[in-house]
Design an enzyme around this catalytic site. Sequence first.
Site, PDB file in Angstrom:
ATOM      1  N   GLY A   6      45.092  54.097  46.064  1.00  0.00           N
ATOM      2  CA  GLY A   6      44.343  54.325  44.825  1.00  0.00           C
ATOM      3  C   GLY A   6      43.152  55.215  45.101  1.00  0.00           C
ATOM      4  N   ARG A   7      42.150  54.653  45.795  1.00  0.00           N
ATOM      5  CA  ARG A   7      40.965  55.418  46.179  1.00  0.00           C
ATOM      6  C   ARG A   7      41.359  56.691  46.930  1.00  0.00           C
ATOM      7  NH1 ARG A   7      36.121  52.843  47.852  1.00  0.00           N
ATOM      8  NH2 ARG A   7      37.368  50.982  48.215  1.00  0.00           N
ATOM      9  N   CYS A  43      16.599  48.876  34.808  1.00  0.00           N
ATOM     10  CA  CYS A  43      15.438  48.042  35.089  1.00  0.00           C
ATOM     11  C   CYS A  43      15.777  47.028  36.189  1.00  0.00           C
ATOM     12  CB  CYS A  43      15.003  47.331  33.806  1.00  0.00           C
ATOM     13  SG  CYS A  43      13.372  46.580  33.927  1.00  0.00           S
ATOM     14  N   GLU A  44      16.087  47.545  37.372  1.00  0.00           N
ATOM     15  CA  GLU A  44      16.448  46.757  38.540  1.00  0.00           C
ATOM     16  C   GLU A  44      15.946  47.472  39.781  1.00  0.00           C
ATOM     17  OE1 GLU A  44      18.095  43.864  38.833  1.00  0.00           O
ATOM     18  OE2 GLU A  44      18.617  43.602  36.715  1.00  0.00           O
ATOM     19  N   TYR A  52      27.800  46.577  47.179  1.00  0.00           N
ATOM     20  CA  TYR A  52      28.061  46.377  48.611  1.00  0.00           C
ATOM     21  C   TYR A  52      27.580  47.542  49.468  1.00  0.00           C
ATOM     22  CZ  TYR A  52      32.483  47.850  46.345  1.00  0.00           C
ATOM     23  OH  TYR A  52      33.435  48.412  45.529  1.00  0.00           O
ATOM     24  N   GLU A  81      50.493  51.404  48.130  1.00  0.00           N
ATOM     25  CA  GLU A  81      49.684  51.387  46.905  1.00  0.00           C
ATOM     26  C   GLU A  81      48.336  52.099  47.086  1.00  0.00           C
ATOM     27  OE1 GLU A  81      51.129  47.183  44.904  1.00  0.00           O
ATOM     28  OE2 GLU A  81      49.404  47.146  46.261  1.00  0.00           O
ATOM     29  N   TYR A 121      36.413  53.844  41.504  1.00  0.00           N
ATOM     30  CA  TYR A 121      35.561  52.673  41.270  1.00  0.00           C
ATOM     31  C   TYR A 121      34.180  53.027  40.746  1.00  0.00           C
ATOM     32  CZ  TYR A 121      39.322  50.632  43.949  1.00  0.00           C
ATOM     33  OH  TYR A 121      40.562  50.264  44.380  1.00  0.00           O
TER      34      TYR A 121
END
Length: 420
Positions: free
Chosen positions: A281-282, A350-351, A323, A279, A379
């Site tokens: 994906g990335r 605003c972070e 992460y 499987e 992602y």
Amino acid sequence: MGNLIFYGSDTVELAKKYGTPLYIMSEDYIADRCREIRENFLEKYDNTMAVYASKAFLTREMAKIVKREGLGMDVVSGGELYTALNAGFPMDKIVFHGNNKLADEIEMAVKNDVGRIVVDNIYELDLIEDIASKYNKKANILFRVSPGVDAHTHKYIQTGQVDSKFGIPLNENIIHVAVRKAMNCKHIELSGFHFHIGSQIHENEGYVLAIKKMVELMKELKDKVGFVTKELNTGGGYGIHYRDDENRKNVAFFTDAIMNTLEEECCKYSLHRPLVIIEPGRWIVGEAGITLYTVGAIKEIPGVRTYISVDGGMTDNPRPSLYQAKYDAVIANKIGEKPVKKVTVAGKCCESGDILIWDLEVPEIESGDILAVLATGAYNYSMSSNYNRNPRPAVVMISKGSDRLIVKRESYEDMIRNEI
């Protein structure tokens, strides 16, 4: 000196044509990865299947490309399944995952005869049996198990360890009971098992260890329960190149280790080798994508740091904030110019944590330059949000120098459409 050319397309011209922030995806790169899977796995080994893990990046256009390339598709929600349905994707080549599938999602899967439902727990097994009974159908399932393998990756994307929200532990009092229960269900056909040890993995030892544990389980269940494993889904998680210290391995680096180990272990225990599913994906789409931004404010703090702010950020790429994912980038309109300073790329949210890249080496930079962040195909679009009421970017697919819009840029009106 010039502009960044990405798979035959001038990125600065794409930024002018479509605006920024802008996701760019290369259909040619995606097709190359699919061809590599066919040649080095599907055609190399019999009784195999490859499915694209669509959570990495899914649009109707992507579903059509995967269908054309002959791969199946892994979905993890009703929304992903609906997208596949809407794109005309063959349902018998769908693998439906999820640790807490909702009743209406399972109903959609059962009604449309998806190929496999990967069952994460006993609660879900009962739910599938009830829904399949309602439609007088038989659902083909795999049990997801936790093989107890700690993959070498960030703890937020480890999934195969014992302490995980995913899967049934390899404990005889749990997994044997689950298999017996499934075998007694009238509307369920248990075909085998699934495991996934994590994401962005650059070694194959974890897969080898997991395969050995799974074959031991297959032997136990055959001897003690009378269950013969027909399918083994080995998950995905193959790593890609983000920075200089990470390099994408060929698919055979992983699949040869999986297949050789499985053949040896099955032979040792006199077991028939089951159908093997992978499987990725990335690995298929990660390096197929880049994101273009326009540089806005430039803030120099003497002796400390220079911040350059762009017109996107954690809303279109939350991975650095989630992460500590690391990316590389270039100034798309100044390719070939010598780097003269280090800057930190800040998003517009605003972070304080909205930082895309720390300490990026760049040439002389000014407001209006186009920044291209590399390897954003996986992602990024799929995890994007409207935080701070920022519209999601458009997505453009390129192929052999041509470009086409596959997702329109959101407008402010789009964001309030469902509000009352």
